[in-house]
Design an enzyme around this catalytic site. Structure first.
Site, short mmCIF file in Angstrom:
data_model
loop_
_atom_site.label_atom_id
_atom_site.label_comp_id
_atom_site.label_asym_id
_atom_site.label_seq_id
_atom_site.Cartn_x
_atom_site.Cartn_y
_atom_site.Cartn_z
CB SER A 230 -0.86 0.03 1.25
OG SER A 230 -0.06 0.31 2.38
CG ASP A 231 1.39 5.95 -1.10
OD1 ASP A 231 2.36 5.98 -0.32
OD2 ASP A 231 1.17 6.85 -1.92
CD1 TRP A 232 5.19 5.03 4.84
CD2 TRP A 232 4.96 3.92 2.92
NE1 TRP A 232 6.25 4.15 4.72
CE2 TRP A 232 6.13 3.46 3.56
CE3 TRP A 232 4.60 3.33 1.71
CZ2 TRP A 232 6.95 2.47 3.02
CZ3 TRP A 232 5.42 2.35 1.16
CH2 TRP A 232 6.56 1.94 1.81
#
Ligand code: BGC
Length: 760
Positions: A230-232
């Protein structure tokens, strides 16, 4: 060493498996000592290492190790040089090995939909093919050093405004042709180890829990075999995400979402096999890195030199009325502008690199020529400082040439927010105009991550677009200004005159909940060129200190099937007296009329180096995708039978040579005939035409047009041609009104037509 990952998984507890699916902290995955699983590290990227040791954060707030900041993607894309991007990737891969980084996050291939996106500096292009080629080369380079990459942000993350919640509303064809295409080609060609899903929603569904995106498209269609992270902070519903195909959540969630996964397995909501598969995908990549460690090299000075070379190959000379290159001897030269002293060379946010040194133009020029200098403007606030302005005008007046180093200060563009306008600071625009009043030889060097309006463009003799050129930017600028390097970059995006010209203008950045991509596939030059709209500088444009001639365009065939490949060859000659490099672009223009399409689309390119008067033959290939568009009826790529023009061009507005090829489609589109199918549609298909043709004359008569040439008042009111057109637009149900047919008779006819259409 061949690992038995399945066996390792079989020895893991449910809690350990769930734990593998989220980070240990900001930058590490979890390990398990008893099973020999190391806790590997990932790090930003993409144009250098941002390895943070302590106090990690994802927005570049805290210091990371001293590293080399290579030019950002907005710059490197303008090199149109696959080999160069691969070389940069190799060097970054080497650095990662030296620093024990298993994956470097990036490259970022989101399409530049609007010049306002705060993160455009990290993205390559408005064109998916160019973006895919640059990304694939970067990935191949890094991964050749046994270090993983993470192509991002998947997908349709084209703005920063409300990036963590906003829904990108995009029709299927546009999504496929524009916003997914760069990912698709790069993933198929270069096989990145990981993909990073984006924060936003796509048509209502978060990318992080979008089964269609992460599984059906990415894995089933494109064959992706690594893991998705996932993106952060992009995770919304962890269990739904896991089911959809999101293997790794980054960063960690303090164990909270791991517990949710355990609970879901226990209560039967999540099959354990789904979790096992996710862990397997993660571990495969973890061990790919740890089992293939190689000696890494992190030679800061060497890499700095490479950063200068890449910047020099990427800058775009936009204007040159005999003012460049500047002769080293006998000229009084003024360098003006804060960016000559402290250049802006990278963007803000997660890609921010802690450069071990920065070469400014003022420093680099010391080895070449003597210059006078005035700061001219402030970068902290946009106010005209009269003293600074007057000093700069004085310095410019005294010189034979004034080079103004201008552009966007840090606060004007960054990850996390979008720009609100396309202008440079007023204080800089004023400075340029004031200097142009006293000095006829003005060159502007621009430092920006995305296009700016240039109200002074006609008042200056030279413009060099340096973009955000990395820490050695000043060296590359001096090399180009004084002719050591012949500029060879070309624009990877259109520079419009003003913001309101941009096709997304009325629909950017949306209402906060959603943003509608109403311009469809007409993004960048696809729009400007189709609209025949004047632009400041077109896509693919860039000058050199020499000139090039294109000739002898040849196609390997005049007629091909859509399954064949077409080879395109032409000769390029350097007609000047300096060595230089030319970027030859190949566009395809669909002349079949089968769909509404941009007037042309970039389908291949090559960069060729030529000595003075040297001539070389270049060859490029086109395949089905070069001709195809995404047909939503069949949910597949489709190239209609008919003629296509092959355009060899120096920019999207400078077509040098063209030839036509006939492409025969091997795919027949299904036809579903019903009461509202028009006569026109039936006449287009030879099979249904054969059935309906006999009826058309009488239909025309019934619609009021005469099938015979008659000199009557009626035939003047509605000529045969007019009736013919009307008839083509009439649906089958109108046979009831005009031919007196009964509904059952029309239905019988429909059956006959359908049988004919389905007949092979
Ligand atoms: C950015 C990513 C980046 C990540 C880690 C996020 O805010 O969108 O591009 O890789 O942080 O720093």
């Amino acid at each position: 060493m061949k690992r038995d990952v399945k066996k390792i998984i079989s020895e893991m507890t449910l809690e350990e498996k769930a734990g593998m699916c989220s980070g240990k902290d900001f930058w590490h995955l979890k390990g398990a000592e008893r099973l020999g699983i190391p806790a590997v590290m990932v790090s930003d990227g993409p144009h250098g290492l941002r390895k943070q040791a302590e106090e990690a954060d994802h927005l570049g707030l805290n210091e990371s190790i001293k590293a080399v900041c290579f030019p950002t993607a907005c710059a490197t894309a303008c090199s149109f040089d696959r080999d160069l991007l691969e070389e940069m990737g190799e060097r970054i891969g080497d650095e990662c090995q030296a620093e024990n980084l298993s994956v470097i996050l990036g490259p970022a291939v989101n399409i530049k939909r609007s010049p306002l996106c705060g993160r455009n500096f990290e993205y390559f292009s408005e064109d998916p093919y160019l973006a895919s080629q640059m990304a694939a080369a970067h990935i191949k380079g890094v991964q050749s050093k046994n270090v993983g990459t993470s192509i991002k942000h998947f997908a349709a993350n084209n703005q920063e405004h409300r990036r963590m919640s906003c829904s990108s509303e995009i029709d299927e064809r546009t999504l496929r042709e524009i916003y997914l295409a760069a990912f698709e080609t790069a993933i198929k060609e270069a096989k990145p180890d990981t993909v990073m899903c984006s924060y936003n929603r796509i048509n209502g569904e978060f990318a992080s829990e979008n089964h269609w995106l992460l599984t059906e498209v990415l894995r089933d269609e494109w064959g992706f075999e690594g893991y998705v992270m996932s993106d952060w902070g992009a995770v919304n519903d962890r269990v739904k995400g896991l089911k959809a195909g999101l293997e790794l959540e980054m960063p960690g969630s303090g164990g909270n979402t791991d517990k949710e996964i355990v609970e879901a397995v226990k209560n039967g909501e999540l099959e354990e096999s789904v979790l096992d598969r996710a862990v397997e995908r993660i571990l495969n990549i973890v061990f790919k890195f740890t089992d293939n460690r190689q000696e890494g090299k992190f030679d800061l000075e060497e890499d700095h030199k490479l950063a200068a070379k890449i910047a020099g190959e990427s800058m775009v000379l936009l204007k040159n009325e005999g003012v460049l290159p500047i002769p080293v001897q006998g000229k009084k030269i003024a360098f003006i502008g804060k960016f000559a002293e402290t250049p802006r060379f990278q963007g803000g946010g997660s890609s921010h690199i802690n450069s071990f040194k920065i070469t400014s133009a003022l420093e680099a020029v010391k080895d070449v020529a003597q210059v006078t200098y005035a700061q001219g403007y402030d970068v902290k606030e946009d106010v005209i400082d009269q003293v600074m302005l007057d000093q700069a005008v004085e310095v410019a007046k005294e010189a034979d040439v004034a080079v103004i180093f201008a552009g966007l200060p840090d606060a004007f563009e960054s990850e996390g927010y979008d720009r609100s306008h396309m202008r440079m600071p007023d204080c800089q625009n004023t400075l340029i105009s004031e200097i142009a009043k006293v000095q006829e030889n003005v060159v502007v060097v621009l430092h920006n991550g995305s296009p700016v309006e240039m109200p002074w463009a006609d008042q200056v003799k030279g413009i060099l677009e340096a973009y955000l050129g990395g820490q050695a930017v000043g060296q590359a600028e001096v090399d180009i200004l004084f002719g050591k390097v012949n500029p060879s970059g070309k624009l990877a995006e259109t520079i419009p005159y003003k913001l309101s010209d941009n096709p997304s203008y009325l629909n950017f950045p949306g209402d906060g909940q959603k943003v509608e991509y109403k311009e469809g596939v007409f993004v960048g030059y696809r729009y400007y060129d189709t609209k025949e709209m004047p632009v400041r500088y077109p896509f693919g444009y860039g000058l050199s200190y020499t000139t090039f001639e294109y000739k002898d365009l040849q196609l390997s065939a005049d007629k091909i099937k859509d399954t064949d490949k077409l080879k395109v060859r032409l000769k390029v000659k350097n007609t000047g007296n300096r060595a230089g490099k030319e970027i030859v672009q190949l566009y395809v223009a669909d002349k079949t009329g089968a769909a509404s399409r941009p007037v042309k689309e970039l389908r291949n390119f090559v960069k060729v180096e030529l000595q003075p008067q040297e001539e070389k033959t270049v060859e490029m290939e086109l395949d089905k995708r070069s001709f195809a568009w995404y047909n939503t009826e069949i949910h597949d790529w489709y190239a209609a039978s008919g003629e296509y023009e092959i355009l060899a061009a120096a920019s999207s507005r400078d077509i040098r040579l063209k030839k036509t090829v006939y492409v025969e489609s091997t795919r027949e589109l299904p036809m579903h005939i019903h009461m509202n199918t028009t006569i026109g549609e039936l006449l287009e298909n030879p099979k249904t035409k054969a059935v309906i043709e006999g009826m058309t004359d009488s239909l025309i008569q019934h619609m009021g047009g005469s099938s015979e040439e008659e000199n009557s008042a009626a035939s003047e009111a509605i000529t045969k041609e007019m009736s013919l057109k009307m008839m083509e637009n009439s649906p089958l149900r109108s046979l009831r009104s005009f031919m007196g047919m009964r509904t059952e008779e029309i239905q019988e006819l429909i059956q006959k037509l359908q049988n004919a259409a389905d007949h092979q």
